[in-house]
Design an enzyme around this catalytic site. Structure first.
Site, PDB file in Angstrom:
ATOM      1  N   ASP A  43       0.848  -1.193   0.000  1.00  0.00           N
ATOM      2  CA  ASP A  43       0.000   0.000   0.000  1.00  0.00           C
ATOM      3  C   ASP A  43       0.891   1.253   0.000  1.00  0.00           C
ATOM      4  O   ASP A  43       1.844   1.331   0.782  1.00  0.00           O
ATOM      5  CB  ASP A  43      -0.864  -0.053   1.269  1.00  0.00           C
ATOM      6  CG  ASP A  43      -1.934   1.007   1.325  1.00  0.00           C
ATOM      7  OD1 ASP A  43      -2.389   1.445   0.254  1.00  0.00           O
ATOM      8  OD2 ASP A  43      -2.335   1.371   2.450  1.00  0.00           O
ATOM      9  N   GLU A  55      -1.267   5.951  -8.489  1.00  0.00           N
ATOM     10  CA  GLU A  55      -2.145   6.974  -7.905  1.00  0.00           C
ATOM     11  C   GLU A  55      -1.974   8.333  -8.577  1.00  0.00           C
ATOM     12  O   GLU A  55      -0.868   8.752  -8.910  1.00  0.00           O
ATOM     13  CB  GLU A  55      -1.857   7.119  -6.407  1.00  0.00           C
ATOM     14  CG  GLU A  55      -2.720   8.209  -5.755  1.00  0.00           C
ATOM     15  CD  GLU A  55      -2.664   8.218  -4.235  1.00  0.00           C
ATOM     16  OE1 GLU A  55      -2.499   7.141  -3.635  1.00  0.00           O
ATOM     17  OE2 GLU A  55      -2.793   9.314  -3.667  1.00  0.00           O
ATOM     18  N   GLY A  98      -7.721   7.848   7.761  1.00  0.00           N
ATOM     19  CA  GLY A  98      -8.001   8.139   9.176  1.00  0.00           C
ATOM     20  C   GLY A  98      -9.491   8.361   9.400  1.00  0.00           C
ATOM     21  O   GLY A  98     -10.321   8.037   8.546  1.00  0.00           O
TER      22      GLY A  98
HETATM   23  P1  13P Z   1      -8.535   4.343   6.213  1.00  0.00           P
HETATM   24  O1  13P Z   1      -7.613   5.159   7.077  1.00  0.00           O
HETATM   25  O2  13P Z   1      -9.812   5.061   5.939  1.00  0.00           O
HETATM   26  O3  13P Z   1      -8.781   2.995   6.763  1.00  0.00           O
HETATM   27  O4  13P Z   1      -7.819   4.176   4.797  1.00  0.00           O
HETATM   28  C1  13P Z   1      -6.984   3.097   4.519  1.00  0.00           C
HETATM   29  C2  13P Z   1      -6.299   3.279   3.227  1.00  0.00           C
HETATM   30  O5  13P Z   1      -6.757   3.940   2.325  1.00  0.00           O
HETATM   31  C3  13P Z   1      -5.007   2.593   3.058  1.00  0.00           C
HETATM   32  O6  13P Z   1      -4.339   3.034   1.924  1.00  0.00           O
END
Ligand code: 13P
Length: 287
Positions: free
Chosen positions: A84, A135, A178
């Site tokens: 990620d 992205e 978040g």
């Molecule tokens: P959240 O903080 O909303 O869970 O997002 C997670 C995310 O997009 C990881 O890349």
């Protein structure tokens, strides 16, 4: 065997549902997420940020952990291991270490550099059967110390990156990482529609999936979103369940301090929340 995320995302895109991509942080997280996928009969993407992978002992440790748990738990649903928000070097390292999917997040570069670096990662990843996410337009909020104010992605730039052969594309549409603030304006569907129209059927990724009302996630799926990322929501339910256990004095009742007991309510809460989200995203029973 772990699989690339390409096929499961393509099927989701055609079938108008989204695959949940859940961030893992440790052993309990990984087991709980895998268990949820198996119980829901859902394909799943398990992902780590670079920071979480470092915390867990590095990319190779993560890849071995996920593979070994997958085999030991007898998981039969498709599972992809994804990086990620990868840096250029991080994405390369994960391809080497045995991840089956990587994100190269070049959104903080200017578009020319983002294109050049994305191209290189796509070529390297595809030569090894690894799927790639790129992205355009930063996602708001703070993750792993990286703060972005949450731009709306430019549909033209999205089309440029989509045309490079990336497998799925993350784009800023007012989503943030978040907890969403009370005054959050919601997802910008006008922008999402424009991006979806520009990318020629490329599956889109919704970051910041924690706490978005389900009517908005459903509408996003209708407009091309086929992967939804969730991290914070699992952290919150884990913390809440662990807090309740300790506040009830269960850690000092008998051998309640044994980590296998102490961490169980949190782990069970992760499984339950992951299953709830899989049903909401429509990927349950799609394995
Ligand atoms: P959240 O903080 O909303 O869970 O997002 C997670 C995310 O997009 C990881 O890349």
């Amino acid at each position: 065997m772990l699989v690339s995320a390409k096929e499961m995302i393509q099927k989701a895109h055609e079938g108008h549902y989204a695959i949940g991509a859940f961030n893992t942080n440790n052993l309990e997280w990984t087991k709980s997420i895998l268990q949820a996928a198996q119980e829901c009969n859902s394909p799943i993407i398990i992902q780590t940020s670079e920071g979480a992978a470092k915390y867990m002992g590095g990319y190779k440790t993560v890849a071995d952990l996920v593979r070994n748990l997958h085999d030991k738990m007898g998981i039969t649903v498709p599972v992809a291991l994804h990086l990620d928000h990868g840096s250029f070097e991080g994405a390369k390292a994960c391809i080497e270490a045995g991840y089956t999917s990587v994100m190269f997040d070049g959104s903080h570069y200017d578009i020319e550099e983002n294109i050049a670096k994305s191209k290189e990662i796509i070529a390297l990843a595809h030569s090894k059967g690894v799927s790639v996410e790129c992205e355009v337009g930063g996602i708001g909020g703070t993750e792993d110390g990286v703060t972005s104010s949450g731009e709306l992605a430019d549909p033209k730039e999205c089309a440029q990156i989509a045309s490079l052969g990336v497998d799925f594309l993350a784009c800023g549409i007012g989503n943030i990482h978040g907890v969403y603030p009370d005054n959050w304006a919601g997802l910008n569907f006008e922008r999402l529609e424009a991006i979806n129209a520009a990318v020629d059927g490329k599956p889109l990724v919704l970051h910041g999936g924690s706490g978005i009302p389900f009517d908005q996630t459903s509408k996003a799926i209708t407009n091309g979103v086929s992967k939804i990322n969730v991290n914070t929501e699992l952290q919150l339910v884990f913390a809440e369940a662990t807090r309740k256990y300790i506040e009830a004095g269960k850690d000092i009742d008998g051998k309640g301090y044994d980590p296998r007991k102490l961490l169980k309510p949190g782990a069970d809460a992760i499984t339950a929340k992951t299953k709830e989200l899989m049903v909401a995203f429509g990927c349950a029973n799609k394995a």
